[in-house]
Design an enzyme around this catalytic site. Structure first.
Site, mmCIF file in Angstrom:
data_model
loop_
_atom_site.group_PDB
_atom_site.id
_atom_site.type_symbol
_atom_site.label_atom_id
_atom_site.label_comp_id
_atom_site.label_asym_id
_atom_site.label_seq_id
_atom_site.Cartn_x
_atom_site.Cartn_y
_atom_site.Cartn_z
ATOM 1 C CE LYS A 210 5.497 11.021 31.093
ATOM 2 N NZ LYS A 210 4.609 10.113 31.800
ATOM 3 C CD GLU A 216 18.699 3.025 26.563
ATOM 4 O OE1 GLU A 216 18.412 4.029 27.267
ATOM 5 O OE2 GLU A 216 18.356 1.875 26.869
ATOM 6 N N GLY A 272 4.488 6.783 28.680
ATOM 7 C CA GLY A 272 5.393 6.644 27.534
ATOM 8 C C GLY A 272 4.838 5.716 26.462
ATOM 9 N NE ARG A 273 2.866 0.557 29.844
ATOM 10 C CZ ARG A 273 3.477 0.965 30.941
ATOM 11 N NH1 ARG A 273 4.622 1.594 30.871
ATOM 12 N NH2 ARG A 273 2.933 0.753 32.139
ATOM 13 C CD GLU A 358 7.487 -0.105 29.767
ATOM 14 O OE1 GLU A 358 8.720 -0.232 29.683
ATOM 15 O OE2 GLU A 358 6.888 0.854 29.238
ATOM 16 C CG HIS A 389 6.569 -20.609 4.825
ATOM 17 N ND1 HIS A 389 6.398 -21.714 4.030
ATOM 18 C CD2 HIS A 389 5.590 -19.733 4.475
ATOM 19 C CE1 HIS A 389 5.378 -21.507 3.206
ATOM 20 N NE2 HIS A 389 4.860 -20.314 3.462
ATOM 21 C CE LYS A 500 14.986 2.917 32.398
ATOM 22 N NZ LYS A 500 13.984 3.965 32.583
HETATM 23 O O1 F6P Z 1 12.519 2.331 30.586
HETATM 24 C C1 F6P Z 1 11.202 2.214 30.139
HETATM 25 C C2 F6P Z 1 10.687 3.524 29.631
HETATM 26 O O2 F6P Z 1 10.483 4.384 30.704
HETATM 27 C C3 F6P Z 1 9.416 3.350 28.827
HETATM 28 O O3 F6P Z 1 8.283 3.267 29.618
HETATM 29 C C4 F6P Z 1 9.465 4.547 27.944
HETATM 30 O O4 F6P Z 1 8.590 4.455 26.853
HETATM 31 C C5 F6P Z 1 10.925 4.546 27.563
HETATM 32 O O5 F6P Z 1 11.596 4.148 28.730
HETATM 33 C C6 F6P Z 1 11.485 5.838 27.044
HETATM 34 O O6 F6P Z 1 11.344 6.855 27.976
HETATM 35 P P1 F6P Z 1 11.464 8.377 27.550
HETATM 36 O O7 F6P Z 1 10.374 8.669 26.580
HETATM 37 O O8 F6P Z 1 11.319 9.151 28.820
HETATM 38 O O9 F6P Z 1 12.810 8.578 26.920
#
Ligand code: F6P
Length: 531
Positions: A210, A216, A272-273, A358, A389, A500
């Site tokens: 987003k 990452e 994002g979620r 979240e 199990h 972060k």
């Molecule tokens: O750090 C949490 C977050 O902001 C989530 O809410 C989001 O889905 C994820 O990181 C990834 O963010 P982006 O889509 O901006 O890379």
């Protein structure tokens, strides 16, 4: 908005529910069934092809009425209207919360703003359709002129969990030859191992983010760029047809080097979620085709309409939310287990962890005050029968209160009658056994099953894209209802920021001099000395 002076604990219903909770030791689910032959039908509801049985809960008629009263005395309906109208209900970020607009149809519009928004969404979806169809038809070519066979979605959190869940869940509908891969973790072993098995000439990387700033995702994308350079001699691979960007921040994606016509945008008002319904869902459309992806959106829209229109007492997200509140706030349950009896829904618990935890893992009210009641539970789970199990021992005989959502599809086109009968028979046996329990034979206390353990059972007619869409939207709205009653902002995620920031400090140039606590400093040194 009511939230300025509202607190759930100040409602008329709250103390009444507390009094009921004090008497809960006298409440037996089995006795509630004995006393009311209509209980199973009274405590069940359906919408579309989803059927919810919530009769196996520790809830009497009186408790249920008070829970409904709590919903009525909360700002829920007002808050729901504000969300669908596009008001900035995400107050800490001053943003609207409009994931429902991603699946809306023009006839759902009730203002000019709505109409324009839906038109924009349709335009953005058209770009998803075009790209996904080109890839599926073998017309999207890599730099050496070969058709794409493998798509790697690089993203994390909402830019990974939803698409990955949907692609797995809807495997029955997947393209016969295009393979989808999902890379999220910054753990290099994940991407390096995946890339090793791929042919760069026929691989497409979808950088899903987003913000297009996520550490990452950008590091994984960089590793992919270097892989193309190493294997194909491709300079600045991010500018080639091997890279597509899925983002609400096209400026950053452009600056990164992705071609403008290979950037699929979505709006900032998509959290994002909640982004699997936006261009972040490209991998889903590639896997199951745009038509089935549209069916998934249509299923979610049906749930949106149900959520907006059904009376609270028949409203599936409201019912599930109130039951969760009963256990969390009045019976002190720390967690909720989601147990799908469907291996294709293996990733549902981890998807729901982000959606629920979240969203509602918050301790500050909308008025900026600390809460003095429990909010979001710990959500966990695993598929059945596997879980039987592993951790079911604790569910049957442990000391914790864990309400459960059992989920299954009544029909399964990928299974056969024998397997499916055994699978669903196990699920029904578990919910029944958890409820009824069993007395111990004389002198064998270890064989005592206390029973009275509550659960919901949610049945989908089948795991179709439409029903899957409805299932996910059901949980989205459940989380929304709970956030409204708890008077918290379910749409920000400030809790993830401090970690972060500290990671950036720790990874910065002056990291060894960084002032961390003695434990962290010692660990940092141990790693430096041993790596
Ligand atoms: O750090 C949490 C977050 O902001 C989530 O809410 C989001 O889905 C994820 O990181 C990834 O963010 P982006 O889509 O901006 O890379």
């Amino acid at each position: 908005m009511k939230h300025k002076s509202y607190s759930p604990t100040k409602t008329d219903a709250w103390p009444k529910l507390q009094s009921q909770a004090d008497l809960v030791n006298n409440l037996s689910i089995v006795s509630l069934f004995d006393a009311d032959s209509a209980r199973a039908s009274k405590f069940s509801t359906n919408t579309g092809e989803l059927f919810l049985d919530y009769s196996k809960n520790l809830v009497s008629d009186q408790i249920w009425q008070e829970l409904l009263n709590l919903a009525k005395q909360s700002p829920l309906t007002e808050h729901r209207a504000a969300m669908f109208a596009g008001e900035a209900i995400n107050t800490t970020e001053d943003r609207a919360v409009l994931h429902a607009a991603l699946r809306a149809e023009p006839e759902d519009a009730s203002s000019e703003n709505d109409r324009q928004r839906i038109a924009l969404v349709k335009q953005q979806l058209a770009a998803v359709k075009l790209a996904s169809e080109k890839i599926r038809a073998g017309q999207w070519l890599g730099s050496t002129g070969k058709a794409i066979t493998d798509v790697v979605n690089i993203g994390i959190g909402g830019s990974d969990l939803g698409p990955k869940l949907a692609v797995n869940a809807l495997h029955e509908y997947s393209h016969p030859s295009i393979r989808l891969h999902f890379i999220s973790n910054v753990d290099g072993a994940e991407i390096l191992t995946t890339l090793k098995g791929l042919n760069p000439e026929t691989t497409l990387i979808a950088v899903a983010s987003k913000t297009f700033t996520t550490q990452e995702t950008l590091l994984n994308a960089k590793t992919a760029i270097h892989w193309f350079e190493r294997t194909l001699g491709l300079k600045d691979a991010q500018t080639s047809s091997h890279f597509i960007g899925l983002t609400a921040n096209p400026t950053n994606a452009l600056a990164y080097g992705i071609q403008a016509d290979q950037i699929l945008e979505f709006a900032e008002w998509v959290g994002g979620r909640y982004s699997l319904w936006s261009s972040i869902g490209l991998s889903i459309a590639i896997s199951i085709g745009f038509e089935q992806y549209s069916n998934m959106l249509a299923g979610a829209r049906e749930m949106d309409l149900h959520f907006q229109q059904a009376p609270l007492e028949q409203n599936m997200p409201v019912i599930m939310a109130l039951l969760g509140i009963w256990y969390s706030n009045f019976l002190n349950a720390e967690s909720i287990a989601v147990i799908p009896y469907c291996e294709r829904l293996l990733l549902l618990p981890s998807y729901l962890q982000q959606l629920d935890m979240e969203s509602n893992g918050k301790a500050t009210t909308l008025a900026g005050e600390p809460v003095n009641y429990n909010t979001g539970p710990i959500l966990w789970g695993q598929t059945g029968t596997n879980g039987q199990h592993a951790f079911f021992q604790l569910l049957h005989q442990g000391t914790r209160q864990v309400p459960i959502d059992f989920i299954a599809a009544a029909q399964d086109g990928l299974s056969n009658d024998e397997h499916h009968r055994v699978l669903l028979g196990n699920m029904l046996a578990q919910s029944a056994a958890l409820m009824s329990g069993q007395i111990a034979p004389e002198g064998q206390q270890h064989r005592y099953y206390p029973g009275n353990k509550p659960s919901n059972t949610l049945l989908l007619k089948e795991l179709s894209p439409k029903n899957f869409g409805a299932l996910i939207a059901l949980y989205e709205h459940k989380v929304f209802v709970q956030g409204s009653i708890w008077n918290i902002n379910s749409f920000d995620q400030w809790g993830v920021e401090l970690g972060k920031k500290m990671a950036n400090e720790l990874l910065g140039e002056n990291a060894t001099n960084a002032e961390f606590d003695p434990s962290t400093t010692a660990l940092f040194k141990y790693i430096a000395d041993n790596s």
